[in-house]
Design a protein around this motif. Structure first.
Motif, PDB file in Angstrom:
ATOM      1  N   ASP A   1       2.716   5.890  -1.778  1.00 53.15           N
ATOM      2  CA  ASP A   1       3.477   4.641  -1.905  1.00 53.15           C
ATOM      3  C   ASP A   1       4.979   4.849  -1.747  1.00 53.15           C
ATOM      4  N   PHE A   2       5.349   5.578  -0.720  1.00 57.76           N
ATOM      5  CA  PHE A   2       6.763   5.816  -0.435  1.00 57.76           C
ATOM      6  C   PHE A   2       7.464   4.517  -0.032  1.00 57.76           C
ATOM      7  N   HIS A   3       6.766   3.666   0.695  1.00 56.06           N
ATOM      8  CA  HIS A   3       7.263   2.340   1.080  1.00 56.06           C
ATOM      9  C   HIS A   3       8.663   2.392   1.695  1.00 56.06           C
ATOM     10  N   GLY A   4       8.910   3.370   2.533  1.00 56.91           N
ATOM     11  CA  GLY A   4      10.154   3.396   3.291  1.00 56.91           C
ATOM     12  C   GLY A   4      11.411   3.548   2.472  1.00 56.91           C
ATOM     13  N   ASN A   5      11.314   4.088   1.264  1.00 60.37           N
ATOM     14  CA  ASN A   5      12.493   4.241   0.409  1.00 60.37           C
ATOM     15  C   ASN A   5      13.256   5.510   0.788  1.00 60.37           C
ATOM     16  N   LEU A   6      14.033   5.391   1.846  1.00 56.89           N
ATOM     17  CA  LEU A   6      14.788   6.535   2.344  1.00 56.89           C
ATOM     18  C   LEU A   6      15.867   6.979   1.367  1.00 56.89           C
ATOM     19  N   GLU A   7      16.340   6.053   0.545  1.00 57.01           N
ATOM     20  CA  GLU A   7      17.392   6.354  -0.424  1.00 57.01           C
ATOM     21  C   GLU A   7      16.834   6.294  -1.844  1.00 57.01           C
ATOM     22  N   PRO A   8      17.513   6.913  -2.813  1.00 58.71           N
ATOM     23  CA  PRO A   8      17.030   6.873  -4.199  1.00 58.71           C
ATOM     24  C   PRO A   8      17.010   5.454  -4.735  1.00 58.71           C
ATOM     25  N   SER A   9      16.176   5.226  -5.742  1.00 51.68           N
ATOM     26  CA  SER A   9      16.105   3.928  -6.405  1.00 51.68           C
ATOM     27  C   SER A   9      15.866   4.140  -7.900  1.00 51.68           C
TER      28      SER A   9
ATOM     29  N   GLY B   1      -0.299  12.999   1.766  1.00 53.23           N
ATOM     30  CA  GLY B   1       0.026  11.692   1.199  1.00 53.23           C
ATOM     31  C   GLY B   1      -1.203  10.833   0.969  1.00 53.23           C
ATOM     32  N   ALA B   2      -1.028   9.800   0.130  1.00 52.90           N
ATOM     33  CA  ALA B   2      -2.132   8.900  -0.213  1.00 52.90           C
ATOM     34  C   ALA B   2      -1.806   7.451   0.135  1.00 52.90           C
ATOM     35  N   GLY B   3      -1.112   7.244   1.262  1.00 50.18           N
ATOM     36  CA  GLY B   3      -0.971   5.912   1.817  1.00 50.18           C
ATOM     37  C   GLY B   3       0.233   5.110   1.373  1.00 50.18           C
ATOM     38  N   ASP B   4       0.461   3.995   2.086  1.00 50.12           N
ATOM     39  CA  ASP B   4       1.625   3.131   1.910  1.00 50.12           C
ATOM     40  C   ASP B   4       2.927   3.905   2.054  1.00 50.12           C
ATOM     41  N   LEU B   5       2.968   4.789   3.013  1.00 43.27           N
ATOM     42  CA  LEU B   5       4.222   5.477   3.328  1.00 43.27           C
ATOM     43  C   LEU B   5       5.211   4.484   3.922  1.00 43.27           C
ATOM     44  N   ILE B   6       4.681   3.472   4.604  1.00 48.92           N
ATOM     45  CA  ILE B   6       5.503   2.444   5.247  1.00 48.92           C
ATOM     46  C   ILE B   6       5.006   1.080   4.797  1.00 48.92           C
TER      47      ILE B   6
ATOM     48  N   HIS C   1      -6.307   5.643  -1.242  1.00 47.78           N
ATOM     49  CA  HIS C   1      -5.288   4.650  -1.570  1.00 47.78           C
ATOM     50  C   HIS C   1      -5.912   3.561  -2.439  1.00 47.78           C
ATOM     51  N   GLU C   2      -6.213   3.939  -3.634  1.00 48.03           N
ATOM     52  CA  GLU C   2      -6.647   3.054  -4.708  1.00 48.03           C
ATOM     53  C   GLU C   2      -6.297   3.787  -5.995  1.00 48.03           C
ATOM     54  N   GLY C   3      -6.002   3.049  -7.052  1.00 43.29           N
ATOM     55  CA  GLY C   3      -5.535   3.732  -8.255  1.00 43.29           C
ATOM     56  C   GLY C   3      -5.976   3.058  -9.524  1.00 43.29           C
ATOM     57  N   GLY C   4      -5.297   3.421 -10.600  1.00 44.98           N
ATOM     58  CA  GLY C   4      -5.605   2.891 -11.914  1.00 44.98           C
ATOM     59  C   GLY C   4      -4.354   2.792 -12.761  1.00 44.98           C
ATOM     60  N   LYS C   5      -4.556   2.500 -14.017  1.00 48.55           N
ATOM     61  CA  LYS C   5      -3.457   2.348 -14.961  1.00 48.55           C
ATOM     62  C   LYS C   5      -3.750   3.159 -16.217  1.00 48.55           C
TER      63      LYS C   5
ATOM     64  N   THR D   1      -4.445   9.882  -5.498  1.00 49.54           N
ATOM     65  CA  THR D   1      -4.585   8.437  -5.401  1.00 49.54           C
ATOM     66  C   THR D   1      -3.247   7.734  -5.164  1.00 49.54           C
ATOM     67  N   GLY D   2      -3.309   6.418  -4.994  1.00 50.01           N
ATOM     68  CA  GLY D   2      -2.120   5.607  -4.768  1.00 50.01           C
ATOM     69  C   GLY D   2      -2.372   4.169  -5.166  1.00 50.01           C
ATOM     70  N   HIS D   3      -1.563   3.272  -4.644  1.00 43.84           N
ATOM     71  CA  HIS D   3      -1.722   1.826  -4.727  1.00 43.84           C
ATOM     72  C   HIS D   3      -1.245   1.208  -6.039  1.00 43.84           C
ATOM     73  N   SER D   4      -1.492   1.833  -7.179  1.00 41.77           N
ATOM     74  CA  SER D   4      -1.152   1.205  -8.460  1.00 41.77           C
ATOM     75  C   SER D   4       0.246   1.559  -8.948  1.00 41.77           C
ATOM     76  N   HIS D   5       0.971   2.387  -8.195  1.00 40.30           N
ATOM     77  CA  HIS D   5       2.374   2.705  -8.500  1.00 40.30           C
ATOM     78  C   HIS D   5       2.541   3.240  -9.918  1.00 40.30           C
ATOM     79  N   GLN D   6       1.678   4.176 -10.284  1.00 44.76           N
ATOM     80  CA  GLN D   6       1.750   4.824 -11.595  1.00 44.76           C
ATOM     81  C   GLN D   6       1.822   6.335 -11.394  1.00 44.76           C
TER      82      GLN D   6
END
Length: 566
Positions: free
Chosen positions: A40-48, A89-94, A244-248, A281-286
């Motif tokens: 889940d990098f989502h194109g974050n080229l810079e820190p956040s 990687g586990a997806g959503d790089l972009i 690319h599926e996750g949990g909490k 895994t990915g997707h759940s941003h945890q």
């Protein structure tokens, strides 16, 4: 003493005979295979911004983390320890990316992953944001794109990803075969590792229908398990799943052997072949490092905030995995000095992007307009966007605007003390480039639509739609699902919504096609694809309404969504 050539030959033959008689090399000891994973990098080229609580210290910290410079520094440091390190990687790089990447069709993020030495990644649902044709272009390169205004504009002759996307459970409906490679075999320190990838089976519910036309998505475990015989036939002894599926979990991202993981990934892992000991895994941003059914299951938050370091101890003869050690490492730019090549690349992208990103749109009514919702589900930024899409489509008869929370990716920020916001900030909020669709719904359909906010798959939870000024209602969580809107509370411009009356509504094309589990939108009639992009609608609204998003006279927020207090 000089030995003749003929004598040398006799000695060599004797050596071969002795070897054939049983002189063999001593068995190799266990080897350690080092992996690093991102999701889940989502194109974050810079820190956040990243806030986390550490299990090691018990402290809650907030910092700016991630960005390709920090990632490059960490990977360079770890490759000095092991030159054979495998970065996966586990997806959503972009997709759903900040403007710095999305304004160039996410080509900067693909090139960044090339520079970082990524080898493999599962696809994620956001890899399909611009359609399957565009995903294939991003993999293979070229400029034949459905986004001609963006593709190949940063640099001519885009060459594509040097890493391989994997998609075992994404099938071409016409052939029944995987749309992209299902797996790859990587040989690391003499051990063949089979890496197989899958995306969530429910991708169709979170992707624009037209973007995945011609594709079907089958069960993740089913697809992965059926690839194991093929991987074994190709010599693989160790198996890694990228899903690319996750949990909490409420456990800390650095908590070893976490045990409270919940969500869709848990049932998937339990169905996997026992030979798969590691699931990334990915997707759940945890961030988590969990044990599920005897497997190690990891995730590294999102936006490059973490990288997962994984060490597999393997018997090279049998392929038996005897130990797995995992850590999630915060990507603090101060701790990982950047690779100069990556710094130069990022500087070049920023220079090319500077003028467009800095283009001012107008003044907001607050330093930041938040996407965080109230207990009832209404957010200031959701109000602003719903009002903006309605204003943009009044000429098509629109009366009510809707916006989905998942499409709002960041808070809307300002650039200076005068509260000016710019294109870059707005684009970070709405990075998908969805267009607006106007349609008719009856009052009865409006009620059914709003009830669908709680009629969700158990793993996804409730999703409250953001609504424009004029529509209001109250809901009660104690009422049964399917009947949570308090009777008589649903009103439009102060008058009760009538079942038989027709209302003209607007939503983005993702929702309009029934996305995000809102099938009632797909039943709308008298549809008009306006081709107005949601970002353009927001930009125009801000320009025409100084103080938008704040409490300036005429712009004060109203209670549109209310919840019964118990």
């Amino acid at each position: 003493m000089t030995v003749s050539p003929r004598a040398c030959a006799r000695i060599s033959l004797l050596a071969l005979a002795l070897a054939a008689a049983g002189c063999t090399t001593a068995p190799r000891g266990p080897v350690t295979l080092n992996l690093v994973a991102i999701n889940d990098f989502h194109g974050n080229l810079e820190p956040s911004k990243y806030t986390y609580t550490s299990a090691a210290t018990g402290k809650t910290e907030t910092l700016r983390a991630g960005g390709i410079e920090a990632l490059s520094g960490a990977l360079a440091q770890w490759r000095k320890e092991d030159k054979d390190l495998l970065f996966i990687g586990a997806g959503d790089l972009i997709g759903a990316s900040p403007a710095l990447s999305s304004m160039w069709a996410d080509e900067p993020s693909i090139e960044a992953m090339n520079l970082l030495g990524l080898r493999l990644s599962s696809v994620g649902n956001h890899e399909f944001d611009a359609g399957s044709k565009e995903l294939l272009r991003q993999q293979a390169g070229g400029c034949d794109s459905p986004r001609p205004a963006k593709a190949c504009k940063l640099m001519p002759g885009y060459a594509g990803a040097r890493f391989t996307y994997l998609a075992a459970n994404v099938l071409d409906k016409a052939t029944g075969k995987p749309f992209m490679p299902a797996y790859r075999i990587e040989e690391v320190k003499g051990v063949k590792v089979g890496v197989v990838g899958a995306v969530l089976e429910g991708t169709a519910s979170v992707a624009v229908a037209s973007a995945i036309s011609g594709l079907s998505f089958i069960g993740e475990a089913e697809a992965i398990n059926r690839e194991l015989p093929r991987m074994r036939a190709d010599g693989a002894k160790v198996f890694v799943a990228l899903i690319h599926e996750g949990g909490k979990t409420d456990e800390a991202p650095d908590q070893p052997a976490c045990s409270k993981l919940k969500g869709g990934i848990v049932d998937i892992v339990k169905k996997l072949d026992p030979a798969i000991r590691l699931v990334i895994t990915g997707h759940s941003h945890q961030g988590y490092l969990c044990n599920v059914d005897g497997r190690v299951v990891t995730q590294a938050d999102a936006a490059g905030h973490l990288l997962s370091r994984i060490a597999l101890q393997v018997d090279p003869t049998s392929g038996a995995v005897t130990d797995i050690q995992v850590r999630n490492v915060v990507m603090n730019p101060e701790q990982f000095p950047a690779d100069p090549k990556v710094t130069a690349f990022l500087a070049g992208v920023k220079e090319r992007s500077r003028a467009l990103l800095a283009r001012p749109l107008g003044k907001l009514g607050a330093p930041s307009v938040a996407r965080k919702a109230s207990d009832a589900g209404q957010s200031p930024l959701g109000d602003l966007i719903a009002d903006a899409v309605l204003a943009a489509t009044r000429a098509h008869g629109a009366q009510i605007g809707f916006m989905n929370n998942g499409g709002i990716r960041k808070d809307l920020e300002t650039s200076d003390a005068a509260l000016t916001t710019n294109f870059g900030h707005a684009q970070a909020v709405l990075p998908f480039g969805n267009w607006l669709v106007v349609m008719d719904l009856s009052g009865a359909q409006l009620k059914r639509l709003l009830e669908q906010q709680w009629q969700r798959p158990s793993a996804s939870g409730a999703t409250i739609l953001q609504v424009s000024q004029g529509l209001s209602y109250t809901w009660d969580e104690k009422r049964p699902v399917g009947n949570r809107i308090v009777p008589g509370s649903l009103k439009f411009n102060g008058a009760p919504v009538e079942d038989a009356k027709t209302y003209r509504v607007v939503a983005n094309n993702f929702l309009a096609e029934g996305g995000d589990h809102f099938p009632e939108f797909a039943k709308g009639t008298n549809r008009v694809d306006t081709q107005i992009v949601d970002l353009d609608a927001l930009s125009a609204f801000i320009a025409k309404n100084p103080g938008a998003g704040g409490t300036t006279a005429g712009m004060a927020p109203s209670v549109r969504i209310d919840k019964m207090r118990q």
